[in-house]
Design a protein around this motif. Structure first.
Motif, PDB file in Angstrom:
ATOM      1  N   CYS A  79       0.753  -1.648   0.003  1.00 31.43           N
ATOM      2  CA  CYS A  79       0.146   0.463   0.151  1.00 31.43           C
ATOM      3  C   CYS A  79       0.400   1.379   0.333  1.00 31.43           C
ATOM      4  O   CYS A  79       0.441   2.360  -1.086  1.00 31.43           O
ATOM      5  CB  CYS A  79      -1.271  -0.616   1.412  1.00 31.43           C
ATOM      6  SG  CYS A  79      -1.974  -1.434   1.179  1.00 31.43           S
ATOM      7  N   GLY A 116      -2.535   2.111   4.077  1.00 35.04           N
ATOM      8  CA  GLY A 116      -1.799   1.595   3.688  1.00 35.04           C
ATOM      9  C   GLY A 116      -1.948   0.959   6.178  1.00 35.04           C
ATOM     10  O   GLY A 116      -1.675  -0.724   5.541  1.00 35.04           O
ATOM     11  N   SER A 120      -3.687  -2.752   7.004  1.00 25.53           N
ATOM     12  CA  SER A 120      -2.767  -3.318   6.972  1.00 25.53           C
ATOM     13  C   SER A 120      -2.929  -4.302   8.306  1.00 25.53           C
ATOM     14  O   SER A 120      -2.644  -5.452   8.504  1.00 25.53           O
ATOM     15  CB  SER A 120      -0.775  -3.701   6.880  1.00 25.53           C
ATOM     16  OG  SER A 120      -0.283  -2.388   7.942  1.00 25.53           O
TER      17      SER A 120
END
Length: 151
Positions: A79, A116, A120
């Motif tokens: 990302c 991101g 994640s």
């Protein structure tokens, strides 16, 4: 007749391939870094029963924890690079891009990290619920085991 060998990375497909190699190598580096830092967990992590009581150390649970962490770290790398690169590939075609390149690049990188990191981290819960059939035989009496995977 002279034949050229190798890839011409100046074409559109070559640039895309080059970017994919960069993203994949960054994901691999992040995953390997996480694995190397947490390798001791392969010797076993403390697991708890559903009431929170410690029942022992499990090597299989350690493998599951490390796998989830490596996956999470690779997703963060993907990302953090994939989102800015995608945005910049689209925006670089606009006529005014060269005049506002630095602020647009900063915004793209910021968006990649802001999207991101939560993505994640949220791939796996902090406290993993592991079915007992994935653990060693001494833990088969449990319905499931809980383990804190950390961040």
């Amino acid at each position: 007749m002279i034949m050229r060998s190798g890839l011409n990375l100046n074409t559109g497909n070559g640039k895309l391939l080059s970017l994919l190699v960069n993203i994949c190598s960054t994901c691999l580096a992040g995953g390997m870094n996480c694995f190397m830092m947490r390798m001791k967990e392969l010797e076993g992590v403390t697991i708890k029963d559903k009431w929170g009581k410690e029942v022992g150390k499990s090597k299989n649970a350690g493998q599951i924890v490390i796998t989830s962490m490596v996956t999470s770290r690779a997703a963060l790398s993907f990302c953090a690079l994939g989102i800015p690169i995608s945005l910049l590939m689209i925006l670089s075609r606009l006529p005014f891009y060269n005049r506002v390149k630095v602020p647009v690049d900063l915004v793209a990188v910021t968006l990649g990290l802001c999207a991101g990191l939560p993505l994640s981290v949220s791939l796996f819960e902090a406290n993993l619920k592991i079915p007992s059939d994935l653990l060693e035989k001494e833990f088969k009496h449990l319905e499931y085991a809980m383990v804190n995977k950390g961040l």
